[in-house]
Design an enzyme around this catalytic site. Structure first.
Site, PDB file in Angstrom:
ATOM      1  N   CYS B 131       0.726  -1.149  -0.101  1.00 45.98           N
ATOM      2  CA  CYS B 131      -0.003  -0.095   0.041  1.00 45.98           C
ATOM      3  C   CYS B 131       0.852   1.253  -0.073  1.00 45.98           C
ATOM      4  CB  CYS B 131      -0.931   0.089   1.149  1.00 45.98           C
ATOM      5  SG  CYS B 131      -0.267  -0.299   2.698  1.00 45.98           S
ATOM      6  N   HIS B 256      -2.486   6.776   3.434  1.00 49.62           N
ATOM      7  CA  HIS B 256      -1.167   7.042   3.603  1.00 49.62           C
ATOM      8  C   HIS B 256      -0.693   8.377   2.743  1.00 49.62           C
ATOM      9  CE1 HIS B 256      -0.577   3.180   5.287  1.00 49.62           C
ATOM     10  NE2 HIS B 256      -0.172   2.408   4.329  1.00 49.62           N
TER      11      HIS B 256
END
Lengths: 354, 354
Positions: B131, B256
């Site tokens: 990710c 993120h």
């Protein structure tokens, strides 16, 4: 000057001033009088320093009579007006604002890195760097002395107290609104929950990180990014050092962290870097990932040193090191560094002679 | 295959699996059957996908009968065992774990960047990046295609959901303990308040940032740092690209963020970089600091694209750009990318022929 020097603290009632009074009470006591100065509306308040109650006096020209060293922890516009007044009355000013940091006639001093610079102060003013610079520069200064710095790429993880009491209050208020909820999973849900009052920050800081600190400069840079570049160059005496930086605010109360990619003149080794950091004054090497040891802001807040961990050599460049550095932005990042500069100035022969 | 292909979702009840079922319900519906597979203890549960209730079947060899494409959202050790089983039954496996990402015979695919790579899959398996890599690689791929990437220096601001449901629960529990307190001002006060149970993290993550993600590799590197380097090289087709990275966990639920210092072959301009990012598929340029516009995780969570802001040319290097990138680690960072790869595979001529 005969006897012990007189210290003035200007801005004694502010966030950094409060920490400074604690620090002055903890360090070796070299001062005669410590005079507390603040805005007229704070005059008459009593604050504790060195275990005694001291009455705050109003900021006036006469307040600097007999002062040898004056620490300024006030907004830049106040420092700009009053530092020259104090200097004209004979005090050496140590200023913690941005007012004089880029002035070629004002040295920018970190006692562990460039103490000699404090001696040349044609305006009678010495400046202390921004808290973000201070959180990393002691460790970098030690590595630079050995390896010769050639380039820096830095990213910050800045605590909200870097924006003063309003920053802390904003985070605490927002945390109360988001704790115990399922927020943070849909676009804008945090923003709706905390409302439009984001305090000194452009976006909510709870359950978020905000890639902005300071005011807008040319070409999309923020003032704190420019400051970190300019101040690193000035303190290290490397006026053309390439410095790339992105400043980001994180939901931490106090203690700034930075990731640092530092490239040096020659090949470096992690072993030698660790030796340097383990013995450098003002630095604590805390770096054993196998034992779960690396600094975090929650662990280092309230302490004086720069904490360094995650020391690695770049995998693709034998001249570069990666570091993670944490430091208390209110202590070494502000109050402590100014107290150290004041002690440095007071220790000069011209001062200490009877 | 005749008619519409059959899709299997392995790990349908997990954190990423749940997001995947939502995404499959939102995207153009190219699938015939969508079969939901999970561990035997979840078998029999009913989950909604495309507006219908579908019963979960247990993970067995026979569960892959007639499956054309199988999406694996399971731990690496489960994928390692079962992906070859599914491939042997004739399914093309799209795996979201770390099990095959560095396997030279398994392509690592980001459809916006290297769609062609998905066609060469000697093991019948296609892998999807971690990710953290995914949150930045779409933007970098677009810039690389124009400017030619030469070096990356990256720092991450990783959300707790990257560590699964346990990460989210840990942050929420810790936030409830620290909200409304004066914590975060003394060394270790947060740690004492949240107790020894720090969940999947080595340190408290509320009111803190933690410079660690993954397991310990050689020379002090973390597995997520190594993954970001290895995967960036593989996806971009630059096996010797210098990549320096420090991974840091922050108290954000989902999305993120990364700061990126990207150096290119030749001189770059911000104007051209902005044009590229404004038109690149899967990227949103959100970059007007004067208007307070830059991406933050709280704003982009729940959305599909990589959001890019703070685009600047390095002040001391005309070949380098600074970026701040945000992306939802559960959507593009995981479920969405695997769904896109599955669609890519299904669109191949060999698949769509009657």
């Amino acid at each position: 000057m005969t006897g012990r020097p007189t210290l003035a603290v200007v801005g004694a009632t502010g966030a950094v001033g409060t920490v400074l009074l604690t620090i002055l009470s903890q360090r070796a006591d070299i001062w005669g009088e410590i005079r507390l100065i603040a805005s007229p509306r704070s005059a008459g308040r009593k604050l504790a320093v060195r275990g005694e109650e001291v009455e705050v006096v109003a900021l006036t020209e006469d307040a600097f009579d007999g002062v040898d060293v004056a620490l300024f922890d006030v907004p830049a516009e106040v420092a700009e007006r009053w530092a020259p007044v104090a200097a004209a009355r004979g005090a050496v000013v140590v200023d913690n604002s941005a007012a004089f940091r880029t002035d070629a006639d004002v040295p920018l001093v970190v006692p562990e890195v460039n103490p000699h610079a404090a001696r040349r102060r044609p305006r009678g003013i010495v400046s202390s760097p921004h808290c973000t610079t201070l959180s990393m520069i002691v460790a970098l200064g030690a590595l630079h002395a050995e390896f010769g710095l050639r380039e820096l790429v830095v990213s910050s993880y800045q605590a909200v107290s870097g924006a003063g009491r309003a920053g802390v209050e904003t985070l605490r208020r927002q945390l109360s609104l988001v704790a115990g909820t399922e927020l943070g999973t849909g676009p804008g849900d945090v923003r709706r929950a905390v409302g439009d009052d984001t305090g000194p920050f452009p976006e909510p800081v709870a359950l978020n990180v905000v890639p902005w600190a300071g005011t807008l400069c040319d070409d999309g840079w923020s003032s704190e990014e420019m400051a970190l570049r300019d101040e690193s160059r000035k303190v290290l005496g490397l006026p053309r050092l390439p410095v790339a930086v992105t400043c980001v605010r994180v939901p931490v109360v106090t203690a700034h962290s930075l990731t640092v990619h530092a490239r040096f003149e020659d090949e470096v080794t992690v072993d030698r870097a660790r030796e340097i950091l383990a013995t450098a004054p003002g630095v604590v090497l805390y770096d054993d990932p196998a034992a779960g040891e690396f600094p975090t802001p929650a662990d280092v807040v309230g302490t004086d040193p720069a904490w360094v961990g995650r020391v690695r050599r770049a995998l693709d460049d034998p001249t570069a090191l990666e570091l993670f550095v944490c430091g208390d932005n209110l202590r070494k990042g502000a109050a402590l560094n100014t107290a150290q500069i004041a002690e440095l100035v007071a220790a000069e022969a011209s001062f200490t002679a009877p």
